[in-house]
Design a protein around this motif. Sequence first.
Motif, mmCIF file in Angstrom:
data_model
loop_
_atom_site.group_PDB
_atom_site.id
_atom_site.type_symbol
_atom_site.label_atom_id
_atom_site.label_comp_id
_atom_site.label_asym_id
_atom_site.label_seq_id
_atom_site.Cartn_x
_atom_site.Cartn_y
_atom_site.Cartn_z
ATOM 1 N N ALA A 228 0.831 -1.206 0.000
ATOM 2 C CA ALA A 228 0.000 0.000 0.000
ATOM 3 C C ALA A 228 0.865 1.255 0.000
ATOM 4 O O ALA A 228 0.586 2.218 -0.735
ATOM 5 N N ALA A 229 1.918 1.258 0.811
ATOM 6 C CA ALA A 229 2.819 2.414 0.839
ATOM 7 C C ALA A 229 3.515 2.579 -0.507
ATOM 8 O O ALA A 229 3.672 3.701 -1.007
ATOM 9 N N ALA A 230 3.936 1.461 -1.098
ATOM 10 C CA ALA A 230 4.592 1.525 -2.403
ATOM 11 C C ALA A 230 3.658 2.061 -3.476
ATOM 12 O O ALA A 230 4.104 2.694 -4.443
ATOM 13 N N SER A 231 2.373 1.852 -3.285
ATOM 14 C CA SER A 231 1.370 2.305 -4.259
ATOM 15 C C SER A 231 0.973 3.760 -4.061
ATOM 16 O O SER A 231 0.167 4.291 -4.837
ATOM 17 N N GLY A 232 1.501 4.400 -3.027
ATOM 18 C CA GLY A 232 1.234 5.820 -2.847
ATOM 19 C C GLY A 232 0.580 6.215 -1.550
ATOM 20 O O GLY A 232 0.445 7.412 -1.276
ATOM 21 N N ARG A 233 0.143 5.242 -0.741
ATOM 22 C CA ARG A 233 -0.454 5.619 0.532
ATOM 23 C C ARG A 233 0.598 6.317 1.392
ATOM 24 O O ARG A 233 1.668 5.759 1.641
ATOM 25 N N PRO A 234 0.331 7.543 1.883
ATOM 26 C CA PRO A 234 1.342 8.249 2.683
ATOM 27 C C PRO A 234 1.630 7.513 3.988
ATOM 28 O O PRO A 234 0.721 7.005 4.649
ATOM 29 N N THR A 235 2.897 7.442 4.347
ATOM 30 C CA THR A 235 3.284 6.880 5.634
ATOM 31 C C THR A 235 3.202 7.962 6.706
ATOM 32 O O THR A 235 3.093 9.155 6.400
ATOM 33 N N ALA A 236 3.255 7.552 7.960
ATOM 34 C CA ALA A 236 3.167 8.513 9.059
ATOM 35 C C ALA A 236 4.286 9.548 8.976
ATOM 36 O O ALA A 236 4.054 10.750 9.173
ATOM 37 N N SER A 237 5.504 9.108 8.672
ATOM 38 C CA SER A 237 6.623 10.064 8.601
ATOM 39 C C SER A 237 6.460 11.027 7.438
ATOM 40 O O SER A 237 6.876 12.193 7.525
ATOM 41 N N GLU A 238 5.848 10.586 6.344
ATOM 42 C CA GLU A 238 5.588 11.496 5.226
ATOM 43 C C GLU A 238 4.554 12.550 5.610
ATOM 44 O O GLU A 238 4.691 13.732 5.276
ATOM 45 N N GLU A 239 3.512 12.134 6.313
ATOM 46 C CA GLU A 239 2.492 13.089 6.732
ATOM 47 C C GLU A 239 3.051 14.117 7.708
ATOM 48 O O GLU A 239 2.571 15.257 7.762
ATOM 49 N N LEU A 240 4.080 13.733 8.469
ATOM 50 C CA LEU A 240 4.715 14.656 9.403
ATOM 51 C C LEU A 240 5.811 15.504 8.743
ATOM 52 O O LEU A 240 6.357 16.412 9.382
ATOM 53 N N GLY A 241 6.141 15.198 7.496
ATOM 54 C CA GLY A 241 7.127 15.994 6.784
ATOM 55 C C GLY A 241 8.567 15.580 6.987
ATOM 56 O O GLY A 241 9.478 16.353 6.672
ATOM 57 N N TYR A 242 8.806 14.380 7.500
ATOM 58 C CA TYR A 242 10.187 13.924 7.681
ATOM 59 C C TYR A 242 10.864 13.660 6.340
ATOM 60 O O TYR A 242 10.211 13.340 5.355
ATOM 61 N N GLY A 243 12.185 13.778 6.346
ATOM 62 C CA GLY A 243 12.958 13.420 5.175
ATOM 63 C C GLY A 243 13.830 14.514 4.619
ATOM 64 O O GLY A 243 14.682 14.263 3.761
ATOM 65 N N ASP A 244 13.653 15.753 5.073
ATOM 66 C CA ASP A 244 14.468 16.851 4.566
ATOM 67 C C ASP A 244 15.824 16.944 5.253
ATOM 68 O O ASP A 244 16.721 17.633 4.760
ATOM 69 N N HIS A 245 15.982 16.297 6.393
ATOM 70 C CA HIS A 245 17.228 16.406 7.147
ATOM 71 C C HIS A 245 17.843 15.036 7.450
ATOM 72 O O HIS A 245 18.773 14.950 8.245
ATOM 73 N N GLU A 246 17.325 13.990 6.838
ATOM 74 C CA GLU A 246 17.784 12.634 7.133
ATOM 75 C C GLU A 246 18.717 12.072 6.073
ATOM 76 O O GLU A 246 19.032 10.878 6.080
ATOM 77 N N PHE A 247 19.167 12.919 5.149
ATOM 78 C CA PHE A 247 20.181 12.514 4.182
ATOM 79 C C PHE A 247 21.533 12.647 4.871
ATOM 80 O O PHE A 247 22.063 13.749 5.067
ATOM 81 N N VAL A 248 22.111 11.500 5.290
ATOM 82 C CA VAL A 248 23.334 11.511 6.109
ATOM 83 C C VAL A 248 24.319 10.496 5.532
ATOM 84 O O VAL A 248 24.418 9.360 6.003
ATOM 85 N N PRO A 249 25.067 10.873 4.486
ATOM 86 C CA PRO A 249 26.086 9.943 3.965
ATOM 87 C C PRO A 249 27.098 9.594 5.043
ATOM 88 O O PRO A 249 27.453 10.428 5.878
ATOM 89 N N TRP A 250 27.567 8.373 5.008
ATOM 90 C CA TRP A 250 28.530 7.890 5.997
ATOM 91 C C TRP A 250 29.872 8.605 5.826
ATOM 92 O O TRP A 250 30.493 8.541 4.758
ATOM 93 N N ASN A 251 30.310 9.269 6.860
ATOM 94 C CA ASN A 251 31.622 9.928 6.864
ATOM 95 C C ASN A 251 32.649 8.927 7.377
ATOM 96 O O ASN A 251 32.936 8.846 8.554
ATOM 97 N N VAL A 252 33.227 8.173 6.457
ATOM 98 C CA VAL A 252 34.070 7.050 6.821
ATOM 99 C C VAL A 252 35.503 7.456 7.145
ATOM 100 O O VAL A 252 36.241 6.715 7.774
ATOM 101 N N GLY A 253 35.889 8.667 6.715
ATOM 102 C CA GLY A 253 37.298 9.028 6.845
ATOM 103 C C GLY A 253 37.540 10.292 7.635
ATOM 104 O O GLY A 253 36.629 10.892 8.201
ATOM 105 N N ALA A 254 38.783 10.715 7.630
ATOM 106 C CA ALA A 254 39.197 11.927 8.350
ATOM 107 C C ALA A 254 38.906 13.158 7.504
ATOM 108 O O ALA A 254 38.906 13.126 6.282
ATOM 109 N N THR A 255 38.633 14.274 8.182
ATOM 110 C CA THR A 255 38.492 15.566 7.524
ATOM 111 C C THR A 255 39.794 16.342 7.754
ATOM 112 O O THR A 255 40.211 16.529 8.901
ATOM 113 N N THR A 256 40.424 16.776 6.668
ATOM 114 C CA THR A 256 41.734 17.423 6.795
ATOM 115 C C THR A 256 41.628 18.926 6.599
ATOM 116 O O THR A 256 40.613 19.430 6.120
#
Length: 491
Positions: A463-491
């Motif tokens: 149902a979700a795959a078909s377009g039914r909004p999930t609870a997190s979508e209705e709350l607007g989550y997802g704009d700040h959860e893009f977090v690529p893994w920082n595997v190394g040192a920052t120089t």
Amino acid sequence: MTDPIRLHRDDNVAVTLHATPLVPALHKVAVRAIAPGQAILKYGQPIGIATRDIAAGEHVHVHNCAMADMDRDYRFGLDAPAAVTVADADRATFQGFVRANGQVGTRNYIAIISSVNCSATVAHAIAQHFARTGLAEYPQVDGVAAFTYSGGCSIAPGGEAFRVIERTLAGYAASPNVAAVLMLGLGCEAMQVERVKADFALTEGEAFQSFSIQDHGGTRKAVAEGIARVEAMLPIANRAVRTTVPASALTLGLQCGGSDALSGITANPALGIAVDHLVAQGGTAILSETTELYGAEHLLTARAASPAIGQALLDRLEWWKDYTARNGETIDSNPSPGNKAGGITTILEKSLGAQMKGGSSVLNGVFGYAEPITARGLVIMDSPGYDPASATGQVASGANLIAFTTGRGSAFGSKPVPTLKIATNTAMFQRMRDDMDLNCGDIVDGGSTIEAKGREIFNALLAAASGRPTASEELGYGDHEFVPWNVGATT
């Protein structure tokens, strides 16, 4: 279920459903006397050793149970089950967006991808413009989303950290849930847009465009340019329509966060049943959070499709042991304070519950973080145990749907991919009702079974795959959860 719950005949502890004067709810109680140094068994597996005498009926937790090295029989592939398929009459379908390359999306976004933190503000300003003006003229477009992160410079081009981030950016650009992409850079960063395009054969056209802020006269002009380019992309993205596609087109990312003692008793095994249904349909499920497989890896190697696949998992765990040691940590520093308050004592115990999300299917592959998933069925994508970073990698690897179990109440969503939130216990489900999609607490409350709940989850995923909004979508989550893994040192 009885209270307390003894999960395996060999267990010397059981899980309390209700608090007693001596044992908090969802914590472990000894069912017989345990001597110092003796293994503490749950799920029929060792989760630690007793650090002192433990009497029958006594609370078992961090005060008298500790980690210890355990011998494991990896049984490479010896317990691999036979593949299960469904009859044509039982084939499940959903309504998805079929892309030109044959991939299938469950959502239809325009993505603004920032190559470096320096272009993040411009990316968000462009996305916010469309949030203000709305997309009423484009009903097939789910949104314009900015994907930004706090990196992209002060890393060695071509190094391990660089490759991980580059794969992640390219993976989001290629996501089946994305109809069009605008990639932004500042112009002088290490993560050059032109290099990402060249390394991953991203070709400029009506559905993929890029530019740098420095080449377009600065921030204000770059925002105006970005808005104009997205406005031109909207009619293109709006051409997409949902059509009936087989469930085999689903690639499901599996996550658990804020786990408690019921995670391995209710939600995770029920999700595992749903995964088995999906795999039988020809779909794919991605198990990740590698550090939260430590102590349960022998259960996965035993059902690997080949010894090489089983060894690949062990190799990743050895890498993690070295990686954590280099950074002054240990692989067993997990679980978190919230996990412990919820009754989980060691990483071994947490992992034994976490791996249940993968069901009982054959393990068909082990992939690096954000690497494209090229095998069907159950696979592993290497990632940290940190949920946002792990889910980001799964989306970059091709997941078009995520299932996320939680006992304490994790708040999470992940554009451009819908996240189905699954509660392990009824009390939390009721307390955080707006954040949760499904409750598995009724498995212990007496209203459902693991098998019935697994089927319910599978249907909810369709149902979700078909377009039914999930609870997190209705709350607007997802704009700040893009977090690529920082595997190394920052120089």
